[in-house]
Write an enzyme that holds these catalytic residues in place. Structure first.
Site, short mmCIF file in Angstrom:
data_model
loop_
_atom_site.label_atom_id
_atom_site.label_comp_id
_atom_site.label_asym_id
_atom_site.label_seq_id
_atom_site.Cartn_x
_atom_site.Cartn_y
_atom_site.Cartn_z
N GLN A 1 -30.33 -13.83 -4.82
CA GLN A 1 -30.33 -14.50 -6.11
C GLN A 1 -30.81 -15.94 -6.05
O GLN A 1 -31.57 -16.39 -6.92
CB GLN A 1 -28.92 -14.45 -6.72
N HIS B 1 -23.29 -12.78 -15.85
CA HIS B 1 -21.90 -12.54 -16.26
C HIS B 1 -21.06 -13.80 -16.15
O HIS B 1 -19.90 -13.79 -16.53
CB HIS B 1 -21.29 -11.42 -15.42
N ASN C 1 -20.15 -18.64 -8.79
CA ASN C 1 -21.26 -18.76 -7.85
C ASN C 1 -22.60 -18.74 -8.58
O ASN C 1 -23.48 -19.56 -8.33
CB ASN C 1 -21.22 -17.62 -6.83
N SER C 2 -22.75 -17.78 -9.50
CA SER C 2 -24.00 -17.68 -10.27
C SER C 2 -24.21 -18.91 -11.15
O SER C 2 -25.33 -19.40 -11.31
CB SER C 2 -24.00 -16.42 -11.12
N HIS D 1 -16.44 -14.12 -2.89
CA HIS D 1 -15.49 -15.01 -2.23
C HIS D 1 -15.99 -15.44 -0.87
O HIS D 1 -15.74 -16.56 -0.42
CB HIS D 1 -14.14 -14.30 -2.08
N ASP E 1 -12.55 -15.51 -14.67
CA ASP E 1 -13.04 -16.86 -14.94
C ASP E 1 -14.28 -16.89 -15.81
O ASP E 1 -14.69 -17.95 -16.27
CB ASP E 1 -13.32 -17.58 -13.63
N GLN E 2 -14.90 -15.74 -16.06
CA GLN E 2 -16.21 -15.72 -16.69
C GLN E 2 -16.24 -16.30 -18.12
O GLN E 2 -17.15 -17.06 -18.46
CB GLN E 2 -16.77 -14.29 -16.67
N GLU F 1 -25.38 -21.76 -8.97
CA GLU F 1 -26.76 -21.54 -8.52
C GLU F 1 -27.74 -21.83 -9.65
O GLU F 1 -28.83 -22.37 -9.42
CB GLU F 1 -26.90 -20.10 -8.02
#
Length: 440
Positions: A314, A329, A333-334, A27, A353-354, A337
């Protein structure tokens, strides 16, 4: 997403923006990026979060990059959430959310009052994310205009809006597998939805939080999205057609710590014969006798082709030319990116949310694959995946018939993202529009 072009910075000496974020790293990161972007536009920026975040920062070597950046300085402030620093917030999430919603407003209000006492003026704008909705009431009480940085996909804002405003039907206990059709989105199955809208959702405090957020969304003057317009064009256009808020601008995770189930360990022990980097974050609190332990002999068997670390930068790793595929996962953010760096993705979603992010990756952005689960976590249990399924997806993403198409799509999105954040791009224009309205 940060601006990548060159432009003249105009100082706004009398305009100071207060950012307030939940203390989780997933966050804080998007808030920090937004803060640096606003600072690069000449605004003064303060980021406020809880004391537990200060404790985590002091344990790392990255704090100095936040507090001493010469170009985009952000002032950090901390307030108490009402609990001792050593309290296990993740494993007592419902209690924690209720506690912070009680003590957070009182302590944040003191911080704002202290700023007014020292400077003789109030903040020009408050920006918080959706996981601390009580911040809006504090800001309104102090006469501060409010914005929200939505740190999940725009698609989620639309899903939650429809769910909590009861404008569409969603899965129920008697009909848990119904198909959902929402504007701007593909058909969604129950396994594609955020866990907070499912009848099996075990986190009642978070459901209550989102309900309060969307019932009071009219208090917000702006909604900012941690995304870019081209990536979610259809859903953003559909949101702009409804009365979500007075203005919706397009600008610019995770509280869950996995206990490393047997199935998740197989992610690192797959038999695809590709080299790998595996980030295994240590738990802050004890997880039990066997939780988080690696299978016997794993390190020795993979020492010539595998590297395990507790943390890595990352974004820097994803920009390295040696990377061919990213297993994630599917936190937002990931996901962003991966889009911005142009790599195919294998999604292993677990909660919140995944699952929906994995749906976007596989069926909307079309830059990756989603692991097929043995048994969906309908009862709040983490999903299961076999070693063979992990191996299949890695080979498919790197060497299979779909590999070239995935790489092509990922490269296209990378270029689109680059243009969006460049001077004159969609993100640059929208953040400038927000700033112009705020200072006006």
């Amino acid at each position: 997403m940060a601006n990548s072009g060159e432009e003249k910075v105009v100082e706004h000496d009398h305009h100071h923006v207060l950012l307030v974020a939940f203390s989780s790293q997933g966050h804080l990161n998007p808030m920090l990026r937004l803060g640096k972007l606003l600072a690069s536009k000449g605004l003064h920026v303060t980021l406020a979060t809880t004391e537990v975040a200060r404790q985590r920062m002091l344990k790392t070597t990255t704090t100095t990059t936040i507090t001493t950046s010469s170009n985009n300085h952000i002032c950090l402030k901390f307030f108490s959430d009402g609990l001792p620093l050593d309290y296990d917030r993740k494993n007592n999430l419902d209690y924690y959310m209720n506690t912070i919603s009680t003590f957070g407003p009182l302590n944040l209000s003191k911080l704002i009052d202290n700023y007014f006492f020292i400077n003789g003026s109030k903040f020009s704008c408050n920006i918080n994310n959706q996981f601390v909705p009580w911040v809006v009431d504090v800001a309104v009480d102090h006469g501060i205009p409010c914005a929200m940085l939505w740190i999940q996909p725009c698609a989620f804002c639309a899903i939650y809006y429809c769910f909590y405003r009861e404008s569409n039907q969603f899965p129920t206990v008697t009909d848990p597998d119904m198909t959902i059709e929402l504007p701007g989105l593909p058909l969604l199955q129950s396994q594609d939805l955020p866990s907070f809208v499912l009848p099996c959702n075990p986190f009642r405090s978070l459901s209550k939080m989102f309900s309060q957020l969307f019932q009071g969304i009219g208090k917000l003057r702006w909604v900012l999205a941690n995304s870019f317009y081209e990536l979610e064009k259809d859903v953003v256009d559909s949101m702009n057609e409804c009365t979500l808020s007075n203005n919706t601008h397009r600008s610019t995770g995770t509280v869950y710590n996995s206990s490393k189930t047997d199935e998740e360990r197989r992610v690192g022990s797959e038999n695809s014969n590709h080299s790998f980097l595996w980030v295994v974050k240590p738990a802050e609190h004890a997880l039990g006798d066997v939780a988080g332990q690696l299978p016997p002999g794993f390190v020795e068997e993979t020492k010539n082709r595998g590297l395990m670390v507790p943390w890595c930068p990352q974004t820097k790793v994803l920009m390295h030319p040696a990377i061919s595929c990213f297993i994630t996962h599917c936190g937002w953010n990931s996901t962003l990116e991966a889009v911005a760096t142009g790599f195919p993705v294998i999604g292993f979603p677990q909660w919140t949310d995944q699952p929906a992010n994995a749906k976007l990756i596989a069926d909307v952005f079309k830059t990756g694959l989603r692991l097929r689960l043995d048994d969906h976590h309908k009862d709040g249990v983490l999903p299961l995946v076999t070693e063979e399924e992990v191996e299949r997806c890695i080979k498919e993403a790197m060497d299979g018939p779909k590999a070239e198409e995935l790489k092509k799509r990922a490269a296209e999105w990378k270029e689109t993202a680059r243009k969006a954040v460049a001077v004159g791009g969609s993100s640059d224009q929208n953040i400038q529009l927000f700033i112009d309205e705020m200072i006006g």
